[in-house]
Write a protein that holds these residues in place. Structure first.
Motif, PDB file in Angstrom:
ATOM      1  N   UNK A 248     -31.199 -14.113  30.878  1.00 33.49           N
ATOM      2  CA  UNK A 248     -30.074 -13.167  30.982  1.00 33.49           C
ATOM      3  C   UNK A 248     -29.250 -13.155  29.703  1.00 33.49           C
ATOM      4  N   UNK A 249     -28.923 -14.351  29.204  1.00 37.34           N
ATOM      5  CA  UNK A 249     -28.104 -14.436  27.992  1.00 37.34           C
ATOM      6  C   UNK A 249     -28.792 -13.831  26.791  1.00 37.34           C
ATOM      7  N   UNK A 250     -30.079 -14.147  26.621  1.00 39.45           N
ATOM      8  CA  UNK A 250     -30.836 -13.612  25.488  1.00 39.45           C
ATOM      9  C   UNK A 250     -30.993 -12.105  25.613  1.00 39.45           C
ATOM     10  N   UNK A 251     -31.231 -11.614  26.833  1.00 39.60           N
ATOM     11  CA  UNK A 251     -31.382 -10.173  27.034  1.00 39.60           C
ATOM     12  C   UNK A 251     -30.091  -9.430  26.705  1.00 39.60           C
ATOM     13  N   UNK A 252     -28.958  -9.971  27.117  1.00 38.29           N
ATOM     14  CA  UNK A 252     -27.679  -9.340  26.814  1.00 38.29           C
ATOM     15  C   UNK A 252     -27.451  -9.264  25.309  1.00 38.29           C
ATOM     16  N   UNK A 253     -27.734 -10.381  24.600  1.00 40.11           N
ATOM     17  CA  UNK A 253     -27.579 -10.386  23.137  1.00 40.11           C
ATOM     18  C   UNK A 253     -28.536  -9.385  22.490  1.00 40.11           C
ATOM     19  N   UNK A 254     -29.763  -9.325  22.989  1.00 35.56           N
ATOM     20  CA  UNK A 254     -30.763  -8.414  22.435  1.00 35.56           C
ATOM     21  C   UNK A 254     -30.347  -6.958  22.640  1.00 35.56           C
ATOM     22  N   UNK A 255     -29.813  -6.648  23.824  1.00 34.04           N
ATOM     23  CA  UNK A 255     -29.364  -5.285  24.093  1.00 34.04           C
ATOM     24  C   UNK A 255     -28.180  -4.905  23.219  1.00 34.04           C
ATOM     25  N   UNK A 256     -27.272  -5.858  22.988  1.00 38.40           N
ATOM     26  CA  UNK A 256     -26.123  -5.596  22.115  1.00 38.40           C
ATOM     27  C   UNK A 256     -26.561  -5.377  20.678  1.00 38.40           C
ATOM     28  N   UNK A 257     -27.523  -6.200  20.212  1.00 34.38           N
ATOM     29  CA  UNK A 257     -27.992  -6.088  18.832  1.00 34.38           C
ATOM     30  C   UNK A 257     -28.728  -4.777  18.593  1.00 34.38           C
ATOM     31  N   UNK A 258     -29.545  -4.362  19.576  1.00 32.23           N
ATOM     32  CA  UNK A 258     -30.323  -3.130  19.411  1.00 32.23           C
ATOM     33  C   UNK A 258     -29.547  -1.889  19.809  1.00 32.23           C
ATOM     34  N   UNK A 259     -28.458  -2.068  20.548  1.00 31.73           N
ATOM     35  CA  UNK A 259     -27.698  -0.928  21.025  1.00 31.73           C
ATOM     36  C   UNK A 259     -28.398  -0.165  22.130  1.00 31.73           C
ATOM     37  N   UNK A 260     -29.402  -0.763  22.712  1.00 32.09           N
ATOM     38  CA  UNK A 260     -30.183  -0.131  23.776  1.00 32.09           C
ATOM     39  C   UNK A 260     -29.972  -0.909  25.072  1.00 32.09           C
ATOM     40  N   UNK A 261     -29.250  -0.320  26.011  1.00 31.69           N
ATOM     41  CA  UNK A 261     -28.955  -1.003  27.263  1.00 31.69           C
ATOM     42  C   UNK A 261     -30.175  -1.130  28.169  1.00 31.69           C
ATOM     43  N   UNK A 262     -31.231  -0.359  27.887  1.00 35.15           N
ATOM     44  CA  UNK A 262     -32.444  -0.408  28.702  1.00 35.15           C
ATOM     45  C   UNK A 262     -33.512  -1.316  28.096  1.00 35.15           C
ATOM     46  N   UNK A 263     -33.174  -1.992  26.985  1.00 33.29           N
ATOM     47  CA  UNK A 263     -34.156  -2.858  26.331  1.00 33.29           C
ATOM     48  C   UNK A 263     -34.556  -4.006  27.250  1.00 33.29           C
ATOM     49  N   UNK A 264     -35.817  -4.419  27.161  1.00 36.03           N
ATOM     50  CA  UNK A 264     -36.344  -5.525  27.966  1.00 36.03           C
ATOM     51  C   UNK A 264     -36.747  -6.685  27.061  1.00 36.03           C
ATOM     52  N   UNK A 265     -36.894  -7.856  27.654  1.00 33.76           N
ATOM     53  CA  UNK A 265     -37.286  -9.028  26.881  1.00 33.76           C
ATOM     54  C   UNK A 265     -38.698  -8.866  26.323  1.00 33.76           C
ATOM     55  N   UNK A 266     -38.879  -9.229  25.055  1.00 30.04           N
ATOM     56  CA  UNK A 266     -40.205  -9.227  24.438  1.00 30.04           C
ATOM     57  C   UNK A 266     -40.873 -10.575  24.716  1.00 30.04           C
ATOM     58  N   UNK A 267     -42.192 -10.674  24.520  1.00 24.96           N
ATOM     59  CA  UNK A 267     -42.857 -11.970  24.718  1.00 24.96           C
ATOM     60  C   UNK A 267     -42.249 -13.095  23.891  1.00 24.96           C
ATOM     61  N   UNK A 268     -41.813 -12.786  22.658  1.00 26.04           N
ATOM     62  CA  UNK A 268     -41.217 -13.818  21.800  1.00 26.04           C
ATOM     63  C   UNK A 268     -39.888 -14.301  22.381  1.00 26.04           C
ATOM     64  N   UNK A 269     -39.079 -13.380  22.891  1.00 25.11           N
ATOM     65  CA  UNK A 269     -37.801 -13.757  23.490  1.00 25.11           C
ATOM     66  C   UNK A 269     -38.019 -14.568  24.768  1.00 25.11           C
ATOM     67  N   UNK A 270     -39.034 -14.190  25.545  1.00 23.26           N
ATOM     68  CA  UNK A 270     -39.364 -14.974  26.743  1.00 23.26           C
ATOM     69  C   UNK A 270     -39.823 -16.380  26.353  1.00 23.26           C
ATOM     70  N   UNK A 271     -40.560 -16.463  25.255  1.00 20.66           N
ATOM     71  CA  UNK A 271     -40.993 -17.765  24.756  1.00 20.66           C
ATOM     72  C   UNK A 271     -39.790 -18.636  24.424  1.00 20.66           C
ATOM     73  N   UNK A 272     -38.781 -18.036  23.782  1.00 18.42           N
ATOM     74  CA  UNK A 272     -37.562 -18.772  23.445  1.00 18.42           C
ATOM     75  C   UNK A 272     -36.807 -19.224  24.674  1.00 18.42           C
ATOM     76  N   UNK A 273     -36.696 -18.344  25.669  1.00 21.78           N
ATOM     77  CA  UNK A 273     -36.000 -18.699  26.906  1.00 21.78           C
ATOM     78  C   UNK A 273     -36.735 -19.816  27.633  1.00 21.78           C
ATOM     79  N   UNK A 274     -38.066 -19.729  27.664  1.00 21.41           N
ATOM     80  CA  UNK A 274     -38.856 -20.764  28.321  1.00 21.41           C
ATOM     81  C   UNK A 274     -38.751 -22.095  27.610  1.00 21.41           C
ATOM     82  N   UNK A 275     -38.719 -22.060  26.278  1.00 21.80           N
ATOM     83  CA  UNK A 275     -38.586 -23.293  25.501  1.00 21.80           C
ATOM     84  C   UNK A 275     -37.238 -23.964  25.775  1.00 21.80           C
ATOM     85  N   UNK A 276     -36.186 -23.181  25.820  1.00 23.87           N
ATOM     86  CA  UNK A 276     -34.850 -23.721  26.135  1.00 23.87           C
ATOM     87  C   UNK A 276     -34.837 -24.369  27.514  1.00 23.87           C
ATOM     88  N   UNK A 277     -35.419 -23.690  28.480  1.00 26.71           N
ATOM     89  CA  UNK A 277     -35.460 -24.209  29.845  1.00 26.71           C
ATOM     90  C   UNK A 277     -36.251 -25.503  29.910  1.00 26.71           C
TER      91      UNK A 277
END
Length: 355
Positions: A125-154
């Motif tokens: 959720x946190x990474x997706x919110x930051x990604x949407x803010x950075x891209x300016x696209x509220x409909x943006x979804x997590x990419x495989x790389x971002x999911x990899x980062x979230x999974x690594x943190x977890x």
């Protein structure tokens, strides 16, 4: 830019004021305090815990076999393979021997799995919110790389929180009826290690665990979620009906994720197990057996453990136990993901892993 900053600041202040007013009204009994967030967190943690307990118990004999192969003496081979090893344990220790250490493993994996799944949801959720803010696209979804980062943190958070239990679980798992010293259980093992070897001993092998958990857990989540998204969008072979995947298809996704993750991270798991045995007074009898070289195992660190393992036993030693682990990890990871989602559905949690 300045006007946007002002609007953001005003929005944040308004939100804080509203929350404060709600809290005041709740204290005064005017309205009931919202508890849906706490309930959702608890349900998510319960679902993660159940997923971990179910998946590990189902493959407990293979888990023990893997660890025994990882640390056994190369000069005094007792376990020549998965089938022979399981038969040997059955013959010498009986049915209970196949599940030795599983109670400790469940005591570790239930909170570990609960924290891991919950941490992944929050990190996503946190990474997706930051990604949407950075891209300016509220409909943006997590990419495989971002999911990899979230999974690594977890994975890092969950592993670090429960690492002492994993360390003593490894020792309890490798001891047999003929071992000169018996840990009577997890609590006894924890207190004994703490008393005899000091608090730092409870985190032996932590560094390779951290390094290994990044590709292992990260790839598990990234591959699983990416495969699900692709299947839902592409709808190949008629596997998707009404935008929902069947349990069988989700099991297959989980199996693929587990296979890729464990293959990449496996050498680090072997080194972690061996480092966990150092300093144990009776490790020589457990690991070096009756063959030559009964001197206590000593590693100055992760690199030294890698170097000595490869020099004395060859590169293949880094993949000892890979076969039972491969057989184990496919149903284990698949069951964990499917159990988690099914328990969440039963408990009425609306949040999905990919949200």
């Amino acid at each position: 830019m300045a006007s946007e900053d002002v609007k953001t600041g005003e929005s944040a202040v308004t939100k804080i004021v509203n929350l404060a007013e709600e809290a005041k009204l709740a204290r005064e009994g005017v309205v009931k305090a919202p508890n849906y967030a706490i309930g959702s967190i608890c349900k998510s943690l319960v679902a993660g815990g159940v997923a971990g307990g179910v998946s590990r118990t189902a493959v407990a004999p293979l888990e023990r076999m893997k660890i025994l192969l990882q640390v056994q003496n190369p000069h005094n081979i007792k376990y020549n393979g998965t089938i022979q090893g399981l038969k040997y344990i059955w013959r010498t220790e009986g049915f209970r021997g196949l599940f030795k250490g599983n109670g400790t493993n469940c005591a570790r994996i239930v909170p570990n799995s609960a924290v891991k799944f919950f941490s992944y949801e929050q990190a996503s959720k946190g990474i997706l919110q930051l990604y949407q803010q950075q891209t300016g696209n509220e409909d943006a979804q997590l990419t495989p790389v971002l999911r990899l980062g979230a999974g690594a943190c977890a994975g890092i958070i969950a592993m670090s929180a429960t690492y002492p239990m994993d360390m003593v679980r490894g020792r309890i798992t490798v001891q047999t009826e003929k071992s000169p010293y018996q840990y009577r259980g997890m609590f006894h093992a924890l207190t004994t290690v703490l008393r005899q070897e000091g608090p730092r001993a409870l985190y032996k092998g932590w560094l390779p665990s951290v390094i290994g958990v990044v590709p292992y857990v990260g790839l598990n989540f990234a591959v699983y979620e990416s495969l699900k998204d692709w299947l839902i969008k592409a709808r190949p072979f008629g596997l998707v009906q009404d935008s929902e995947l069947s349990v069988t298809t989700r099991l297959a996704c989980g199996a693929a994720a587990g296979t890729i993750g464990q293959t990449v991270a496996y050498p680090l798991d072997v080194i972690r197990r061996r480092m966990q045995m150092t300093g144990w007074h009776n490790a020589a009898s457990v690991i070096t057996g009756d063959g030559r070289g009964k001197a206590p195992l000593e590693y100055t660190g992760m690199i030294d453990a890698f170097r000595k393992t490869v020099r004395h036993e060859g590169f293949g030693a880094l993949y000892k136990g890979l076969v039972p682990n491969s057989v184990k990890v496919v149903p284990s990871i698949a069951l964990a993901f499917v159990s988690y989602e099914m328990v969440k559905d039963i408990l009425g949690v609306e949040i999905r892993l990919s949200d």
